[in-house]
Structures are given as C-alpha cells and as structure tokens.
Design an enzyme around this catalytic site. Structure first.
Site, PDB file in Angstrom:
ATOM      1  N   THR A 112     -23.360  41.017  -9.997  1.00 27.60           N
ATOM      2  CA  THR A 112     -23.182  41.753  -8.725  1.00 27.60           C
ATOM      3  C   THR A 112     -23.271  43.262  -8.943  1.00 27.60           C
ATOM      4  O   THR A 112     -23.460  44.022  -7.995  1.00 27.60           O
ATOM      5  CB  THR A 112     -21.788  41.457  -8.120  1.00 27.60           C
ATOM      6  OG1 THR A 112     -20.801  41.967  -9.036  1.00 27.60           O
ATOM      7  CG2 THR A 112     -21.565  39.982  -7.915  1.00 27.60           C
ATOM      8  N   ASP A 207     -22.047  50.554 -25.737  1.00 29.55           N
ATOM      9  CA  ASP A 207     -22.557  49.899 -26.951  1.00 29.55           C
ATOM     10  C   ASP A 207     -23.019  50.934 -27.970  1.00 29.55           C
ATOM     11  O   ASP A 207     -22.776  50.781 -29.176  1.00 29.55           O
ATOM     12  CB  ASP A 207     -23.727  48.968 -26.594  1.00 29.55           C
ATOM     13  CG  ASP A 207     -23.246  47.689 -25.914  1.00 29.55           C
ATOM     14  OD1 ASP A 207     -22.040  47.377 -26.017  1.00 29.55           O
ATOM     15  OD2 ASP A 207     -24.078  47.020 -25.271  1.00 29.55           O
TER      16      ASP A 207
HETATM   17  C1  PRP Z   1     -20.904  51.506 -17.782  1.00 28.04           C
HETATM   18  C2  PRP Z   1     -20.657  52.994 -17.742  1.00 28.04           C
HETATM   19  C3  PRP Z   1     -20.003  53.165 -16.408  1.00 28.04           C
HETATM   20  C4  PRP Z   1     -20.681  52.119 -15.563  1.00 28.04           C
HETATM   21  C5  PRP Z   1     -21.685  52.801 -14.694  1.00 28.04           C
HETATM   22  O1  PRP Z   1     -19.754  50.826 -18.123  1.00 28.04           O
HETATM   23  O2  PRP Z   1     -19.897  53.474 -18.806  1.00 28.04           O
HETATM   24  O3  PRP Z   1     -18.602  52.953 -16.423  1.00 28.04           O
HETATM   25  O4  PRP Z   1     -21.324  51.226 -16.452  1.00 28.04           O
HETATM   26  O5  PRP Z   1     -22.277  51.895 -13.858  1.00 28.04           O
HETATM   27  P1  PRP Z   1     -22.070  51.917 -12.272  1.00 28.04           P
HETATM   28  O6  PRP Z   1     -22.264  53.332 -11.833  1.00 28.04           O
HETATM   29  O7  PRP Z   1     -23.175  51.002 -11.791  1.00 28.04           O
HETATM   30  O8  PRP Z   1     -20.725  51.374 -11.961  1.00 28.04           O
HETATM   31  P2  PRP Z   1     -19.719  49.235 -18.335  1.00 28.04           P
HETATM   32  O9  PRP Z   1     -19.304  48.561 -17.070  1.00 28.04           O
HETATM   33  O10 PRP Z   1     -21.006  48.792 -18.955  1.00 28.04           O
HETATM   34  O11 PRP Z   1     -18.523  49.072 -19.348  1.00 28.04           O
HETATM   35  P3  PRP Z   1     -18.342  49.652 -20.830  1.00 28.04           P
HETATM   36  O12 PRP Z   1     -18.155  51.140 -20.718  1.00 28.04           O
HETATM   37  O13 PRP Z   1     -17.119  48.946 -21.293  1.00 28.04           O
HETATM   38  O14 PRP Z   1     -19.560  49.298 -21.639  1.00 28.04           O
END
Ligand code: PRP
Ligand code: URA
Length: 213
Positions: A112, A207
């Site tokens: 989603t 990552d």
């Molecule tokens: C990534 C990033 C942001 C988010 C951005 O985190 O660090 O928090 O995605 O995406 P959005 O603007 O579409 O919400 P992720 O959810 O991959 O988690 P992580 O930092 O634990 O890898």
C-alpha cells in the site's frame, strides 16, 4: 512541482556534489553514512537560519562587556524517523550537541506504501520545543505526514522537516497537508517508480546506511 511558501529546495553546489557520491551504487556503507551526516550538518545550518529560540547573554570580551544572542538551552528536539532518519541525528548534533532526541518508528507497507507506526518515544516537554524531524527520503510523503501528525497530536507547534532527497509527489503532499511546517529538501528528484522508490534516488536509504541488503 508548484512553488510552496513552506518548501525550500537547497540545490546547493556543495551539497549536490556530496549527493552525487551518495547516489553512486558503488559508494561504501561507511562513506554513505559519513555523507548523510555531512549533508545534514550543512542543511541544518541553513534550515535553522530562522526560528531558533535565542536569548541574550552578557559576554565580557578582553575589551568590554557586550550583549550576544545565544541559542536557548534545551530548546531543540531532533526526531529521526526510524530507521533511516537515525543516520541524520549526528549531523544535527554537531551543531546542537545538547539537543534531545525523540524517536518515531515508521515502516512503509510495501504494497500500500502507507506507513505503520511501531515505536514512539519522545522527550517530556517536546510541545514547547523546536522539533526537527529528519529522514533522508521523502517519497510518497506518507511517513513524513504521519510523523508530523503524531507530533501535532502531542501539542508540538514549531516543527521543521528535513530530507536529503524529495520526490515532487511527496513534497507537495506534505506541503499541502501541513502548511505550517517548514520543509527543507536538498534536492528534488524526478518522480517515483511503481514501487514508490525515488528516481533517480539512491535506493533504500536504510539498507545503505545499515548494510541490511
Ligand atoms: C523509508 C524512508 C522514509 C520512507 C519514505 O523508510 O527512510 O521513512 O521510506 O517513504 P514515504 O515518503 O513513501 O513514506 P522505510 O519505510 O523503508 O523504513 P526504513 O527506514 O526502516 O528502511
Ligand atoms: N525509501 C527509500 O529509502 N528510498 C526511496 O527511494 C523511497 C523510500
């Protein structure tokens, strides 16, 4: 993307130079982490040009006593969005070593693309502080909107959001949902791909910071 009063895109040559290295898939985890910190410090310097709580202090120079503006103690809280936002905390601490840190854990559902919250721990009294939310990537804007909403629910009124790379879709979403929040982005990329990744982007910031892939 249209212009928003609450959005600043730095597009600064020194930051852009560092972002070029950051994007490179061959850049090591160590160098990636260092660059995120350095870029954050540069962004913090500019983002906090306005809105930092200051007080006047008397200072005795070798020649006379003068009055000098200094940053008010315990007036700034850094809030990284876990995980990737953690990579930016030291970059702000370089300039504000005593800033307290609150954590909001958000993870995007890969289908989603909406974030779900798995952790939230904020310092007492955060509602009266200048809150700097940090996250390297602003993609759909879901995570940023959610983090801002959580902080507003706790009474925070003075919020700034800092991201290294933004996608036009996400920057517009946050700017329109939260016109009272100042948004700072180093560079605006082209668009999102079908999986919600920023293009050209730098891949998955979490990552690359923590070596999880
Ligand atoms: C990534 C990033 C942001 C988010 C951005 O985190 O660090 O928090 O995605 O995406 P959005 O603007 O579409 O919400 P992720 O959810 O991959 O988690 P992580 O930092 O634990 O890898
Ligand atoms: N999160 C990331 O880490 N990278 C993207 O491109 C989008 C979301």
């Amino acid at each position: 993307m249209k212009n928003y009063d609450n959005v600043t895109i730095f597009n600064h040559p020194l930051i852009n130079h560092k972002i070029a290295i950051l994007r490179d898939e061959k850049t090591s985890m160590k160098e990636f982490r260092e660059l995120i910190e350095e870029i954050t410090t540069l962004m913090t310097f500019e983002s906090l040009k306005e809105g930092v709580p200051t007080i006047e202090r008397e200072v005795k120079t070798p020649l006379e006593v003068c009055t000098q503006q200094v940053v008010k103690d315990n007036s700034i809280v850094i809030v990284p969005i876990l995980r990737a936002g953690l990579g930016m905390v030291n970059g702000v601490h370089v300039l504000f070593p005593s800033a307290r840190v609150g954590h909001i854990g958000l993870c995007r559902n890969e289908e989603t693309l909406e974030p779900y919250e798995y952790y939230c721990k904020l310092p007492d009294g955060i509602e009266d502080k200048l809150v700097m939310i940090v996250d390297p990537m602003l993609a759909t804007g879901g995570s940023a909107c959610d983090a801002i909403t959580q902080l507003k629910k706790r009474g925070c009124k003075n919020i700034k959001f800092m991201a290294v790379i933004g996608a036009p879709e996400g920057v517009s979403r946050v700017a329109e949902a939260h016109p009272d929040v100042q948004i700072f982005v180093s560079t605006l990329d082209r668009c999102l791909n079908e999986n919600g990744y920023i293009l050209p982007g730098l891949g998955d910031a979490g990552d690359r910071l923590f070596g999880t892939k």
